[in-house]
Scaffold this active site. Structure first.
Site, PDB file in Angstrom:
ATOM      1  N   TYR A 195      -3.313  -0.141  10.041  1.00  0.00           N
ATOM      2  CA  TYR A 195      -3.136  -0.476   8.681  1.00  0.00           C
ATOM      3  C   TYR A 195      -1.751  -0.179   8.068  1.00  0.00           C
ATOM      4  O   TYR A 195      -0.971  -1.028   7.429  1.00  0.00           O
ATOM      5  CB  TYR A 195      -4.137   0.035   7.993  1.00  0.00           C
ATOM      6  N   SER A 217       0.869  -1.242  -0.070  1.00  0.00           N
ATOM      7  CA  SER A 217      -0.105   0.050   0.011  1.00  0.00           C
ATOM      8  C   SER A 217       0.943   1.303   0.095  1.00  0.00           C
ATOM      9  O   SER A 217       1.892   1.038   0.404  1.00  0.00           O
ATOM     10  CB  SER A 217      -0.927  -0.072   1.293  1.00  0.00           C
TER      11      SER A 217
HETATM   12  P1  NAP Z   1     -11.871  -5.492  -0.366  1.00  0.00           P
HETATM   13  O1  NAP Z   1     -12.861  -5.163  -1.652  1.00  0.00           O
HETATM   14  O2  NAP Z   1     -12.261  -5.059   1.091  1.00  0.00           O
HETATM   15  O3  NAP Z   1     -11.693  -7.087  -0.330  1.00  0.00           O
HETATM   16  C1  NAP Z   1     -10.813  -7.833   0.445  1.00  0.00           C
HETATM   17  C2  NAP Z   1     -10.760  -9.375   0.348  1.00  0.00           C
HETATM   18  O4  NAP Z   1     -10.055  -9.959   1.452  1.00  0.00           O
HETATM   19  C3  NAP Z   1     -12.269 -10.007   0.206  1.00  0.00           C
HETATM   20  O5  NAP Z   1     -12.276 -10.969  -0.692  1.00  0.00           O
HETATM   21  C4  NAP Z   1     -12.425 -10.593   1.678  1.00  0.00           C
HETATM   22  O6  NAP Z   1     -13.111 -11.891   1.571  1.00  0.00           O
HETATM   23  C5  NAP Z   1     -10.980 -10.834   1.937  1.00  0.00           C
HETATM   24  N1  NAP Z   1     -10.768 -11.182   3.280  1.00  0.00           N
HETATM   25  C6  NAP Z   1     -10.505 -10.282   4.220  1.00  0.00           C
HETATM   26  N2  NAP Z   1     -10.306 -10.865   5.634  1.00  0.00           N
HETATM   27  C7  NAP Z   1     -10.050 -12.161   5.221  1.00  0.00           C
HETATM   28  C8  NAP Z   1      -9.756 -13.259   5.912  1.00  0.00           C
HETATM   29  N3  NAP Z   1      -9.423 -13.170   7.243  1.00  0.00           N
HETATM   30  N4  NAP Z   1      -9.698 -14.695   5.108  1.00  0.00           N
HETATM   31  C9  NAP Z   1      -9.982 -14.453   4.041  1.00  0.00           C
HETATM   32  N5  NAP Z   1     -10.043 -13.493   3.231  1.00  0.00           N
HETATM   33  C10 NAP Z   1     -10.162 -12.448   3.850  1.00  0.00           C
HETATM   34  O7  NAP Z   1     -10.432  -4.813  -0.757  1.00  0.00           O
HETATM   35  P2  NAP Z   1      -9.501  -4.322  -1.575  1.00  0.00           P
HETATM   36  O8  NAP Z   1      -9.854  -2.890  -1.921  1.00  0.00           O
HETATM   37  O9  NAP Z   1      -9.726  -5.253  -3.120  1.00  0.00           O
HETATM   38  O10 NAP Z   1      -8.109  -4.602  -1.432  1.00  0.00           O
HETATM   39  C11 NAP Z   1      -7.534  -5.881  -1.507  1.00  0.00           C
HETATM   40  C12 NAP Z   1      -6.083  -5.733  -1.038  1.00  0.00           C
HETATM   41  O11 NAP Z   1      -5.380  -4.377  -1.477  1.00  0.00           O
HETATM   42  C13 NAP Z   1      -6.010  -5.603   0.545  1.00  0.00           C
HETATM   43  O12 NAP Z   1      -4.712  -6.043   1.093  1.00  0.00           O
HETATM   44  C14 NAP Z   1      -5.929  -4.128   0.702  1.00  0.00           C
HETATM   45  O13 NAP Z   1      -5.228  -3.559   1.896  1.00  0.00           O
HETATM   46  C15 NAP Z   1      -4.891  -3.505  -0.438  1.00  0.00           C
HETATM   47  N6  NAP Z   1      -5.122  -2.138  -1.047  1.00  0.00           N
HETATM   48  C16 NAP Z   1      -6.117  -1.626  -1.482  1.00  0.00           C
HETATM   49  C17 NAP Z   1      -6.301  -0.455  -1.791  1.00  0.00           C
HETATM   50  C18 NAP Z   1      -7.614   0.191  -2.244  1.00  0.00           C
HETATM   51  O14 NAP Z   1      -7.313   1.580  -2.356  1.00  0.00           O
HETATM   52  N7  NAP Z   1      -8.594  -0.476  -2.502  1.00  0.00           N
HETATM   53  C19 NAP Z   1      -5.056   0.223  -1.979  1.00  0.00           C
HETATM   54  C20 NAP Z   1      -3.688  -0.327  -1.503  1.00  0.00           C
HETATM   55  C21 NAP Z   1      -3.752  -1.494  -1.086  1.00  0.00           C
HETATM   56  P3  NAP Z   1     -14.918 -11.660   1.789  1.00  0.00           P
HETATM   57  O15 NAP Z   1     -15.481 -11.200   0.579  1.00  0.00           O
HETATM   58  O16 NAP Z   1     -15.255 -12.909   2.252  1.00  0.00           O
HETATM   59  O17 NAP Z   1     -14.999 -10.494   2.827  1.00  0.00           O
HETATM   60  C1  GCO Z   2      -6.814   4.816   3.323  1.00  0.00           C
HETATM   61  C2  GCO Z   2      -7.239   4.000   2.274  1.00  0.00           C
HETATM   62  C3  GCO Z   2      -5.804   3.754   1.829  1.00  0.00           C
HETATM   63  C4  GCO Z   2      -5.927   2.674   0.611  1.00  0.00           C
HETATM   64  C5  GCO Z   2      -4.497   2.282   0.260  1.00  0.00           C
HETATM   65  C6  GCO Z   2      -3.633   3.262  -0.273  1.00  0.00           C
HETATM   66  O1  GCO Z   2      -7.984   4.880   4.302  1.00  0.00           O
HETATM   67  O2  GCO Z   2      -6.038   5.658   3.543  1.00  0.00           O
HETATM   68  O3  GCO Z   2      -7.994   2.956   2.596  1.00  0.00           O
HETATM   69  O4  GCO Z   2      -5.128   3.049   3.047  1.00  0.00           O
HETATM   70  O5  GCO Z   2      -6.828   1.360   0.995  1.00  0.00           O
HETATM   71  O6  GCO Z   2      -4.011   1.490   1.235  1.00  0.00           O
HETATM   72  O7  GCO Z   2      -2.564   2.614  -0.973  1.00  0.00           O
END
Ligand code: NAP
Ligand code: GCO
Length: 266
Positions: A160, A147
């Site tokens: 986080y 992230s």
């Molecule tokens: P999301 O839409 O909230 O999806 C999270 C996924 O993780 C879901 O499939 C959820 O399963 C699964 N999960 C959560 N806890 C779990 C557990 N204990 N065991 C198994 N599965 C679990 O998140 P996203 O935005 O796609 O993010 C995916 C990854 O990218 C995360 O690591 C997040 O920190 C990272 N990220 C996101 C962003 C952003 O801006 N969105 C930016 C940087 C990094 P269920 O469907 O069963 O709940």
């Molecule tokens: C927040 C956001 C971010 C994104 C991502 C950025 O609340 O600041 O959720 O943390 O998820 O991780 O890279």
């Protein structure tokens, strides 16, 4: 030499954790398009069934499992089941993750621990379960979804940011410890991506105006937009393929340039 073959994932078995929607599903779809066999897990049967329907509609014959990535025995059983049903895992994406946005001094230690558990302890648990099979096969790719908070802090995301900062160093340590077995471990650091995880940051205000944080992120991003999960597909295929066999311990930021930009003068 057919350069594009280096980006092929034909014949590879990929496990993408938490790929029931969002970033994980986009990466799984990209891997499927590159020829990989897709395995994913999530935390509930409802999510698994809905995700399988979506994959099927996209023409992806995915293998879906319910498994809590924090439960070491369940993860070991999952890896064994995938080996039995599909094959030894060649590519692991530690994508499953949660966030809790709470001011640090108001956050309970239990809430802090839950975020660390899913976002940092679980990538350790899943990687530990998968690496022996990669060593046996003589190759492996591990991609940790880090992230911008692997580099920066902000209000309310202390757990986080601590987890994602740790995940950056876990990535470098797996690279250091298992590189000699032809295992490459890298990270992808998405910027602000429009998924359910960031939906609260983009909600329209009662007067219909855009969320202040939405406006802030667009102004802070040289690309002047939120990222889409699809923006991560190419970088993920690159890091999962032979095209990146000498890339190791690297965090590839896919953030539209935010980390490079001081921000526009108000
Ligand atoms: P999301 O839409 O909230 O999806 C999270 C996924 O993780 C879901 O499939 C959820 O399963 C699964 N999960 C959560 N806890 C779990 C557990 N204990 N065991 C198994 N599965 C679990 O998140 P996203 O935005 O796609 O993010 C995916 C990854 O990218 C995360 O690591 C997040 O920190 C990272 N990220 C996101 C962003 C952003 O801006 N969105 C930016 C940087 C990094 P269920 O469907 O069963 O709940
Ligand atoms: C927040 C956001 C971010 C994104 C991502 C950025 O609340 O600041 O959720 O943390 O998820 O991780 O890279």
């Amino acid at each position: 030499m057919d350069m594009m073959k280096k980006f092929s994932l034909e014949g590879k078995v990929a496990l993408i954790t938490g790929a029931s929607h969002g970033i994980g599903m986009a990466i799984a779809n990209a891997f499927a398009a590159a020829g990989a066999t897709i395995c994913f897990n999530c935390s509930s049967e409802g999510s698994r069934v809905r995700a399988l329907e979506t994959y099927k509609a996209n023409g992806v014959d995915a293998h879906g499992y319910v498994c809590d990535v924090c439960d070491e025995e369940a993860v070991k059983a999952l890896v064994a089941q995938i080996k039995e049903e599909v094959g030894v895992i060649d590519i692991l994406v530690n994508n499953a993750g949660i966030i809790k946005r709470i001011p640090m001094i108001e956050m309970s230690a239990e809430d802090f621990r839950q975020v660390i558990d899913v976002d940092l302890n679980a990538p350790f648990i899943v990687s530990k379960a998968v690496i022996p099979g990669m060593i046996e096969k003589g190759h492996g790719k591990i991609i940790n979804i880090c992230s911008m908070m692997s580099e920066l802090g902000r209000e309310t995301v202390s757990a986080y940011a601590a987890a994602k900062g740790g995940l950056k160093m876990l990535t470098r340590n797996i690279c250091s410890e298992y590189g000699e077995y032809n295992i490459q471990c890298n990270g992808i650091g998405p910027g602000y991506i429009a998924t359910s995880q960031t939906a609260p940051l983009r909600e329209r205000q009662p007067d219909g105006s855009r969320h202040p944080f939405d406006q802030f992120i667009v102004a802070k991003t040289p690309a002047a937009r939120w990222g889409e999960a699809e923006d991560l597909m190419g970088p993920a295929v690159f890091l999962a393929s032979d095209a990146s066999n000498f890339v190791n311990g690297h965090i590839l930021y896919v953030d539209g340039g935010i980390l490079a930009y001081i921000g526009k003068q108000p």
